[in-house]
Each structure stands twice: as structure tokens, then as C-alpha cells.
Write an enzyme that holds these catalytic residues in place. Structure first.
Site, PDB file in Angstrom:
ATOM      1  N   ASP A   3      60.529  22.801  59.249  1.00 55.82           N
ATOM      2  CA  ASP A   3      59.946  21.615  58.615  1.00 55.82           C
ATOM      3  C   ASP A   3      58.960  22.152  57.571  1.00 55.82           C
ATOM      4  OD1 ASP A   3      59.202  18.971  58.072  1.00 55.82           O
ATOM      5  OD2 ASP A   3      57.688  18.919  59.654  1.00 55.82           O
ATOM      6  N   SER A   4      58.416  21.236  56.774  1.00 53.54           N
ATOM      7  CA  SER A   4      57.407  21.643  55.796  1.00 53.54           C
ATOM      8  C   SER A   4      56.113  22.062  56.494  1.00 53.54           C
ATOM      9  CB  SER A   4      57.099  20.462  54.874  1.00 53.54           C
ATOM     10  OG  SER A   4      56.648  19.369  55.676  1.00 53.54           O
ATOM     11  N   CYS A  67      63.105  17.496  60.052  1.00 53.25           N
ATOM     12  CA  CYS A  67      62.415  16.800  58.970  1.00 53.25           C
ATOM     13  C   CYS A  67      63.317  15.693  58.418  1.00 53.25           C
ATOM     14  CB  CYS A  67      62.116  17.824  57.882  1.00 53.25           C
ATOM     15  SG  CYS A  67      61.505  17.102  56.371  1.00 53.25           S
ATOM     16  N   GLU A 145      48.615  16.502  59.965  1.00 54.28           N
ATOM     17  CA  GLU A 145      48.385  17.963  59.985  1.00 54.28           C
ATOM     18  C   GLU A 145      46.932  18.237  60.419  1.00 54.28           C
ATOM     19  OE1 GLU A 145      50.129  20.974  58.438  1.00 54.28           O
ATOM     20  OE2 GLU A 145      51.993  19.835  58.641  1.00 54.28           O
ATOM     21  N   CYS A 178      59.150   9.987  60.021  1.00 51.61           N
ATOM     22  CA  CYS A 178      58.695  11.302  59.549  1.00 51.61           C
ATOM     23  C   CYS A 178      58.277  12.031  60.809  1.00 51.61           C
ATOM     24  CB  CYS A 178      57.504  11.145  58.604  1.00 51.61           C
ATOM     25  SG  CYS A 178      56.662  12.707  58.259  1.00 51.61           S
ATOM     26  N   HIS A 180      56.154  14.147  61.373  1.00 54.42           N
ATOM     27  CA  HIS A 180      54.709  14.298  61.554  1.00 54.42           C
ATOM     28  C   HIS A 180      54.091  13.118  62.314  1.00 54.42           C
ATOM     29  CE1 HIS A 180      54.847  17.469  58.511  1.00 54.42           C
ATOM     30  NE2 HIS A 180      53.594  17.752  58.802  1.00 54.42           N
TER      31      HIS A 180
HETATM   32  N1  DGL Z   1      57.879  16.060  58.543  1.00 52.70           N
HETATM   33  C1  DGL Z   1      58.661  15.729  57.425  1.00 52.70           C
HETATM   34  C2  DGL Z   1      59.546  14.528  57.592  1.00 52.70           C
HETATM   35  O1  DGL Z   1      60.000  14.264  58.687  1.00 52.70           O
HETATM   36  C3  DGL Z   1      58.136  16.003  56.026  1.00 52.70           C
HETATM   37  C4  DGL Z   1      56.754  15.601  55.665  1.00 52.70           C
HETATM   38  C5  DGL Z   1      56.420  16.143  54.292  1.00 52.70           C
HETATM   39  O2  DGL Z   1      56.350  17.369  54.136  1.00 52.70           O
HETATM   40  O3  DGL Z   1      56.272  15.332  53.358  1.00 52.70           O
HETATM   41  O4  DGL Z   1      59.874  13.848  56.660  1.00 52.70           O
END
Ligand code: DGL
Length: 259
Positions: A3-4, A67, A145, A178, A180
């Protein structure tokens, strides 16, 4: 898995719960964080080069794109380039539509995910009877984060960000689209008090088990600690290591990937 940032750990948790003995590696593509702000061609190119680099580094049996932003952009394409299973994470619109009584649901995701054609298709296929309020917020990715590393979150900012949802009382189900966002599910739930939050984590973990042909009654061996990689040195590495250790992850190294 990759993931990012730390979002994919919400998928990781579900996988590790089903298969604690599975050898897992996690890549934080922190050099390009956040993915939700990247132009689609750059993200697609990046995901492909990451996968190839990962496969050079780890002899993996499967890859999880942990992600939504990356999966909704490039999942189908990427499968043409590698010959092992690639499991993606896409917004849980289908279960949300099935659960909704009011037939007004919300999709909370990155600005990129809410506008993807893939997302339009999910809505058309699985929620034709629902109105979907789409809210794309990168700021919530940053909050998540920060929350994981510090345990702190500005509740006023969160309430402000969620207003487009909280101001519509007939929304009864919210898709955390997302990876996150499950990290901040509790703070979100204290703002959106009367909605159900839905995410894809458990379903993705089950799909990983199917692809690896593991059954739930397979005997479990010792828990294996996972290794993480990053694409850029982390500025707050000590705090980071402490936070991710709670997920059973220890530091590997920085993988240098040209941007
Ligand atoms: N966690 C990611 C997602 O599910 C990406 C969040 C990001 O880097 O913008 O989309």
C-alpha cells in the site's frame, strides 16, 4: 502485500488472523504517498514496477494490492503481467447495498477511488437500487497515518470532513473504501453515530486463503513475524517501528525504486 502507507495493515490483520503461520511481507510505498493524489497513468506504472521489484525480492505465491486506489485503477491490467494470483481490495459496495434499509449509502474513499470507472461499475452492478453519496478525502488518509503513529486525532477536523455524510440522516451504511479508514473506524463511528461501517478486509483475507488453497481447519503452526520494506527512509522510524510491531511486523530494508 503493499500500500502507499499503513492502510494495508487493516487487510494484513485479517490475513494474519486467518493464517498466523503464513510468511508475509509488506511494502510501504511511502515515496509516493498518498496514492489518492496521483494521476492514474503514474500510479498504474508505479504499481507494475513495484510488483516486479517485489517479486524479485520475495519468492511470493500471491500478491495483495492492499489499496483501493491502486486496485480500482490497475487490478485487471496487472493480472496480465504476473503469473501468480493477484488479490485486490475494492470498495465493499455490494455488502453495503445489501445491508442498507434506506437505500442511501455513502462511499468514503480517496478522491481517486470515488471517481474511478471501476467504482461506477461496482455501483451499477451491485447497488442499482441505492443512492450513493461519494466522499473523497485525502486528509482522512493523513489523519489515519498520524493516528496510528501517535494515537491522536483532531476530532473537530474529522467531524468537519465527514459533514457531507453526517448532514444526510437517511444514510444508514458507509463503505470505508480506503484501507486506511478502518484504522480510524472508532473515531468515525463517534461522529457518524447511527450508521453501519462496512469494509472489505475480512472478505479479502478469505479470498487470499482460497487463492492459496488454505482451508480454515488446516493445522496452525507457529506465528511467523512479517517483514516490512519501505521505498523511502521513514522520518520517524522509531515510532513507526513501534506502531507496526503491534501488527507483528519487523523492519526489512528500503527498496530503492526510481520514480
Ligand atoms: N490506502 C489506500 C487506499 O485504500 C491509499 C490511500 C492513499 O495513499 O491515498 O485507497
Amino acid at each position: 502485500m503493499f500500500d502507499s502507507g499503513v492502510g494495508g495493515l487493516t487487510i494484513w490483520q485479517h490475513i494474519r488472523a486467518l493464517a498466523p503461520d503464513l510468511e508475509c511481507h509488506y511494502l510501504f510505498d511511502n515515496a509516493l504517498f498518498p496514492y489518492g493524489e496521483l494521476p492514474q497513468p503514474i500510479l498504474n506504472q508505479r504499481v507494475l514496477s513495484l510488483l516486479l521489484k517485489l517479486l524479485e525480492t520475495v519468492a511470493a505465491d500471491a500478491i495483495v494490492i492492499a489499496c483501493n486506489t491502486a486496485s480500482t485503477s490497475v487490478l485487471n491490467d496487472i493480472r496480465l503481467h504476473v503469473d501468480i494470483p493477484v488479490i485486490g481490495v475494492v470498495p465493499a459496495i455490494k455488502p453495503a447495498a445489501a445491508l442498507s434499509q434506506t437505500k442511501h449509502i455513502a462511499l468514503l474513499a480517496t478522491p481517486a477511488t470515488v471517481t474511478r470507472q471501476y467504482t461506477d461499475q461496482l455501483a451499477a452492478d451491485f447497488a442499482p437500487d441505492c443512492r450513493i453519496t461519494r466522499l473523497g478525502v485525502s486528509e482522512l488518509v493523513h489523519l489515519a497515518e498520524h493516528y496510528l503513529l501517535t494515537g491522536r486525532l483532531d476530532e473537530q477536523t474529522l467531524a468537519q470532513l465527514l459533514k457531507p455524510i453526517s448532514e444526510q440522516p437517511d444514510i444508514d451504511t458507509v463503505v470505508l473504501g480506503c484501507t486506511h479508514f478502518p484504522l480510524v473506524a472508532s473515531p468515525i463511528a463517534s461522529v457518524l453515530t447511527s450508521v453501519r461501517l462496512v469494509d472489505s478486509g475480512y472478505a479479502v483475507a478469505q479470498q487470499v486463503m482460497r487463492k492459496l488453497a488454505r482451508s480454515a481447519d488446516e493445522p496452525l503452526f507457529e506465528r511467523v513475524e512479517g517483514v516490512y520494506y519501505a521505498t523511502k527512509t521513514l522520518p520517524n522510524e522509531e515510532d513507526f517501528n513501534q506502531a507496526v510491531a503491534t501488527f507483528g511486523l519487523k523492519k526489512g530494508r528500503v527498496l530503492n525504486l526510481p520514480l
